[in-house]
Design an enzyme around this catalytic site. Structure first.
Site, short mmCIF file in Angstrom:
data_model
loop_
_atom_site.label_atom_id
_atom_site.label_comp_id
_atom_site.label_asym_id
_atom_site.label_seq_id
_atom_site.Cartn_x
_atom_site.Cartn_y
_atom_site.Cartn_z
N ARG A 34 0.83 -1.23 0.11
CA ARG A 34 0.05 -0.08 -0.06
C ARG A 34 0.93 1.41 0.01
O ARG A 34 1.92 1.32 0.55
CB ARG A 34 -0.89 -0.16 1.19
CG ARG A 34 -2.07 -0.94 1.18
CD ARG A 34 -2.87 -0.74 0.11
NE ARG A 34 -4.17 -1.51 -0.16
CZ ARG A 34 -4.18 -2.67 -0.84
NH1 ARG A 34 -3.42 -2.73 -1.60
NH2 ARG A 34 -5.11 -3.29 -0.92
N HIS A 62 0.27 -0.10 -10.16
CA HIS A 62 -0.46 -1.07 -9.15
C HIS A 62 -0.94 -2.32 -9.97
O HIS A 62 -2.13 -2.70 -10.06
CB HIS A 62 -1.44 -0.36 -8.61
CG HIS A 62 -2.02 -0.81 -7.40
ND1 HIS A 62 -2.64 -0.07 -6.46
CD2 HIS A 62 -2.14 -2.09 -7.00
CE1 HIS A 62 -3.13 -0.94 -5.41
NE2 HIS A 62 -2.59 -1.98 -5.50
N GLU A 104 -2.69 7.66 -5.33
CA GLU A 104 -2.86 7.19 -6.71
C GLU A 104 -4.09 7.54 -7.36
O GLU A 104 -4.47 7.57 -8.46
CB GLU A 104 -2.98 5.58 -6.55
CG GLU A 104 -1.97 4.94 -6.11
CD GLU A 104 -1.84 3.41 -5.95
OE1 GLU A 104 -3.11 3.01 -6.28
OE2 GLU A 104 -1.05 2.61 -5.48
#
Length: 327
Positions: free
Chosen positions: A232, A293, A261
């Site tokens: 994360r 990601h 993000e």
């Protein structure tokens, strides 16, 4: 049962939802758009809505609730983007998904190897036809000490994979797991930072782990250490990381996730002026790898996420227990 999917990807998700929903007797529809107050009406009359990580705050939950939606199914392991407190107050059901840990573990190992062997710099120089060896000498993973922060399913899989390389493995986690205890040495966070050539993050996003890698943590890291993050983004204080990279305390970083993000990953931003100074700084460094990601992203994972979503909806409706149903 009726399911409406937001953030839907026809190119990879549709083939799985077509089969699963037909098999389970679920009517479904979808949109590529992210959920917003402007498109809540698309899900009116549906039992559940599903989405990928996007802010699902109190206002959106209330709007969907008024539209008759009672089940909220995020197609992600993380669910910190959902206001669980408000969901409970409205008596709504919320679930996440699980998927095999091998995909992220593979990716983390790949990034470790790329950083140890200075692949970003080698590939960049090769593109301009500079085939000299200067500045390209790497280090063998087998001669390295690798620190694994977080030994949940993914962290434990990473440790199993690393054990095949013959490297020394240190681990830090609130609790040790017998499954991998013989393959690694559980140590304090401080010892892991001080002795690891590479630190790879596999911890969840919680209030306790927010910015666990701050200025103080980077100062404790072994000089020239490498940081890998496939967990994360908010585990890292990005400004502190940039400072550590500039000062040379951290020699390289590979980040599949970023602290901010939002409105970036999973969206086509080609041709846009992106207002994210931290990302711009990191992209300018030859010793930093940024990927959008995608550590989770394999065919097996996508299929598993679809299966979990459909199963959770049916279990919610039937009042059955399911470990993926959060509230």
């Amino acid at each position: 049962m009726k399911l409406f999917l937001y953030c839907f990807r026809e190119f990879d998700e549709k083939k799985y939802f077509d089969v699963l929903c037909k098999e389970k007797g679920i009517d479904y529809d979808y949109t590529e758009a992210y959920p917003s107050l402007q498109n809540v009406h698309l899900a009116a009359g549906y039992d559940g809505v599903s989405f990928t990580p996007t802010k699902m705050d109190a206002g959106l939950l209330e709007a969907f609730h008024q539209a008759g939606v009672s089940c909220f199914l995020t197609r992600s392991i993380g669910y910190d983007h959902i206001d669980l407190k408000r969901a409970q107050e409205l008596n709504l059901h919320v679930s996440n998904v699980s998927y095999p840990p091998e995909a992220v573990a593979d990716y983390a190992i790949m990034l470790i190897l790329m950083c140890l062997r200075k692949m970003p710099f080698i590939m960049e120089q090769s593109r301009v036809q500079n085939y000299t060896l200067k500045g390209k000498v790497g280090k063998s993973i087998g001669e390295s000490t690798i620190g694994v922060v977080g030994t949940g399913m993914i962290g434990r899989t990473v440790i199993k994979y690393l054990s095949s390389f013959g490297c020394r493995i240190l681990a830090y986690s609130p609790s040790a797991h017998k499954e991998v205890a013989e393959l690694c040495e559980y140590v304090s966070f401080e010892k892991l930072l001080a002795e690891s050539d590479v630190v790879t993050l596999h911890a969840p996003s919680t209030l306790e782990t927010q910015h666990m890698f701050d200025k103080k943590a980077f100062e404790m890291m072994k000089t020239g250490g490498i940081l890998i993050n496939t967990a994360r983004g908010n585990l890292i204080d990005t400004d502190a990381l940039i400072e550590a990279l500039l000062e040379g305390g951290v020699s390289a970083a590979a980040l599949d996730v970023l602290e901010d993000e939002k409105n970036l990953y999973y969206i086509d931003r080609s041709g846009d002026c992106i207002n994210n100074r931290q990302m711009a700084m990191l992209r300018s460094f030859p010793n930093v790898i940024l990927t959008p990601h995608t550590a989770f992203y394999t065919e097996t994972t996508v299929e598993s996420m679809a299966q979990n979503t459909v199963n959770c909806l049916l279990d919610m409706a039937a009042g059955r227990e399911n470990p993926l149903i959060i509230v």
